[in-house]
Design a protein around this motif. Structure first.
Motif, PDB file in Angstrom:
ATOM      1  N   UNK A 150      27.474  17.376  29.460  1.00 30.87           N
ATOM      2  CA  UNK A 150      28.388  18.516  29.500  1.00 30.87           C
ATOM      3  C   UNK A 150      28.701  19.048  28.104  1.00 30.87           C
ATOM      4  N   UNK A 151      29.072  18.162  27.196  1.00 28.39           N
ATOM      5  CA  UNK A 151      29.489  18.597  25.860  1.00 28.39           C
ATOM      6  C   UNK A 151      28.319  18.747  24.895  1.00 28.39           C
ATOM      7  N   UNK A 152      27.364  17.829  24.972  1.00 23.60           N
ATOM      8  CA  UNK A 152      26.279  17.837  24.002  1.00 23.60           C
ATOM      9  C   UNK A 152      25.040  18.598  24.424  1.00 23.60           C
ATOM     10  N   UNK A 153      24.930  18.901  25.712  1.00 19.78           N
ATOM     11  CA  UNK A 153      23.732  19.557  26.254  1.00 19.78           C
ATOM     12  C   UNK A 153      22.456  18.812  25.868  1.00 19.78           C
ATOM     13  N   UNK A 154      22.455  17.538  26.125  1.00 17.50           N
ATOM     14  CA  UNK A 154      21.295  16.714  25.820  1.00 17.50           C
ATOM     15  C   UNK A 154      21.476  15.325  26.406  1.00 17.50           C
ATOM     16  N   UNK A 155      20.740  14.387  25.863  1.00 18.42           N
ATOM     17  CA  UNK A 155      20.799  13.008  26.337  1.00 18.42           C
ATOM     18  C   UNK A 155      21.078  12.076  25.171  1.00 18.42           C
ATOM     19  N   UNK A 156      21.470  10.832  25.459  1.00 17.37           N
ATOM     20  CA  UNK A 156      21.612   9.849  24.386  1.00 17.37           C
ATOM     21  C   UNK A 156      20.264   9.345  23.862  1.00 17.37           C
ATOM     22  N   UNK A 157      19.200   9.652  24.571  1.00 20.75           N
ATOM     23  CA  UNK A 157      17.866   9.196  24.168  1.00 20.75           C
ATOM     24  C   UNK A 157      17.398   9.954  22.926  1.00 20.75           C
ATOM     25  N   UNK A 158      16.821   9.249  21.982  1.00 20.26           N
ATOM     26  CA  UNK A 158      16.343   9.908  20.763  1.00 20.26           C
ATOM     27  C   UNK A 158      15.264  10.969  21.003  1.00 20.26           C
ATOM     28  N   UNK A 159      14.524  10.853  22.099  1.00 22.90           N
ATOM     29  CA  UNK A 159      13.463  11.828  22.374  1.00 22.90           C
ATOM     30  C   UNK A 159      13.999  13.159  22.878  1.00 22.90           C
ATOM     31  N   UNK A 160      15.245  13.187  23.357  1.00 18.77           N
ATOM     32  CA  UNK A 160      15.864  14.427  23.839  1.00 18.77           C
ATOM     33  C   UNK A 160      17.323  14.466  23.373  1.00 18.77           C
ATOM     34  N   UNK A 161      17.528  14.629  22.062  1.00 19.00           N
ATOM     35  CA  UNK A 161      18.889  14.556  21.523  1.00 19.00           C
ATOM     36  C   UNK A 161      19.744  15.749  21.968  1.00 19.00           C
ATOM     37  N   UNK A 162      21.026  15.619  21.708  1.00 15.41           N
ATOM     38  CA  UNK A 162      21.963  16.675  22.085  1.00 15.41           C
ATOM     39  C   UNK A 162      21.814  17.883  21.168  1.00 15.41           C
ATOM     40  N   UNK A 163      22.195  19.046  21.681  1.00 19.37           N
ATOM     41  CA  UNK A 163      22.206  20.259  20.862  1.00 19.37           C
ATOM     42  C   UNK A 163      23.482  20.349  20.046  1.00 19.37           C
ATOM     43  N   UNK A 164      24.552  19.752  20.574  1.00 18.03           N
ATOM     44  CA  UNK A 164      25.851  19.765  19.903  1.00 18.03           C
ATOM     45  C   UNK A 164      26.326  18.328  19.736  1.00 18.03           C
ATOM     46  N   UNK A 165      26.991  18.065  18.636  1.00 15.24           N
ATOM     47  CA  UNK A 165      27.535  16.735  18.379  1.00 15.24           C
ATOM     48  C   UNK A 165      28.622  16.417  19.397  1.00 15.24           C
ATOM     49  N   UNK A 166      28.547  15.248  19.988  1.00 11.83           N
ATOM     50  CA  UNK A 166      29.538  14.821  20.972  1.00 11.83           C
ATOM     51  C   UNK A 166      30.693  14.152  20.229  1.00 11.83           C
ATOM     52  N   UNK A 167      31.870  14.794  20.258  1.00 11.38           N
ATOM     53  CA  UNK A 167      33.025  14.261  19.532  1.00 11.38           C
ATOM     54  C   UNK A 167      34.268  14.171  20.414  1.00 11.38           C
ATOM     55  N   UNK A 168      34.167  14.505  21.682  1.00  3.50           N
ATOM     56  CA  UNK A 168      35.321  14.478  22.564  1.00  3.50           C
ATOM     57  C   UNK A 168      35.449  13.164  23.306  1.00  3.50           C
ATOM     58  N   UNK A 169      36.515  13.053  24.067  1.00  3.22           N
ATOM     59  CA  UNK A 169      36.745  11.862  24.881  1.00  3.22           C
ATOM     60  C   UNK A 169      36.873  10.617  24.031  1.00  3.22           C
ATOM     61  N   UNK A 170      36.224   9.563  24.459  1.00  2.00           N
ATOM     62  CA  UNK A 170      36.304   8.297  23.726  1.00  2.00           C
ATOM     63  C   UNK A 170      35.598   8.342  22.377  1.00  2.00           C
ATOM     64  N   UNK A 171      34.726   9.315  22.189  1.00  6.64           N
ATOM     65  CA  UNK A 171      34.043   9.444  20.901  1.00  6.64           C
ATOM     66  C   UNK A 171      35.011   9.836  19.780  1.00  6.64           C
ATOM     67  N   UNK A 172      36.209  10.276  20.126  1.00  8.79           N
ATOM     68  CA  UNK A 172      37.227  10.549  19.103  1.00  8.79           C
ATOM     69  C   UNK A 172      37.750   9.256  18.498  1.00  8.79           C
ATOM     70  N   UNK A 173      37.674   8.157  19.242  1.00  9.81           N
ATOM     71  CA  UNK A 173      38.298   6.905  18.832  1.00  9.81           C
ATOM     72  C   UNK A 173      37.309   5.790  18.500  1.00  9.81           C
TER      73      UNK A 173
END
Length: 125
Positions: free
Chosen positions: A65-88
């Motif tokens: 939803x936020x990153x428009x991608x996957x956690x897999x290195x072969x298909x990384x996110x388009x946007x940095x994921x910094x929301x939710x638990x990633x803030x902490x």
């Protein structure tokens, strides 16, 4: 990347990476056979197991939803994921996997899952 493609890619990565570590390896080590511990202590294993699973799934959803991608290195996110638990937490997926495995160790009464050996645990006969 479209959200549908990100969702499919994230689902595949979830099944392959965390699925292997949090499901396949514990099953291989224990065969899902429960040991003999105090039932209340074993029941407490549900808490980290469910909490870890919820956190793990929410992080994968956040990647779609936020990153428009996957956690897999072969298909990384388009946007940095910094929301939710990633803030902490730098990587809540690692914390979630450890919680899931710890919950399984308590629920199954298998200390082997806390400290794995090279070979599966053998019960005394």
């Amino acid at each position: 990347m479209r959200r549908s493609a990100a969702a499919v890619g994230s689902s595949l990565f979830l099944a392959l990476a965390p699925g292997t570590v949090a499901v396949l390896v514990p099953w291989w080590l224990t065969g899902w056979r429960a040991g003999d511990w105090w039932p209340t202590l074993r029941g407490l294993g549900i808490v980290p197991l469910v909490a870890g699973a919820v956190v793990l799934l929410s992080t994968f959803v956040r990647f779609v939803v936020e990153g428009l991608g996957t956690p897999a290195p072969v298909a990384p996110t388009e946007h940095l994921v910094v929301g939710g638990l990633y803030r902490h937490v730098r990587n809540p997926m690692y914390v979630a996997i450890v919680a899931v495995i710890a919950g399984q160790a308590l629920l199954l009464a298998r200390p082997l899952l806390f400290v794995p050996r090279l070979r599966p645990w053998r019960e005394p006969e």
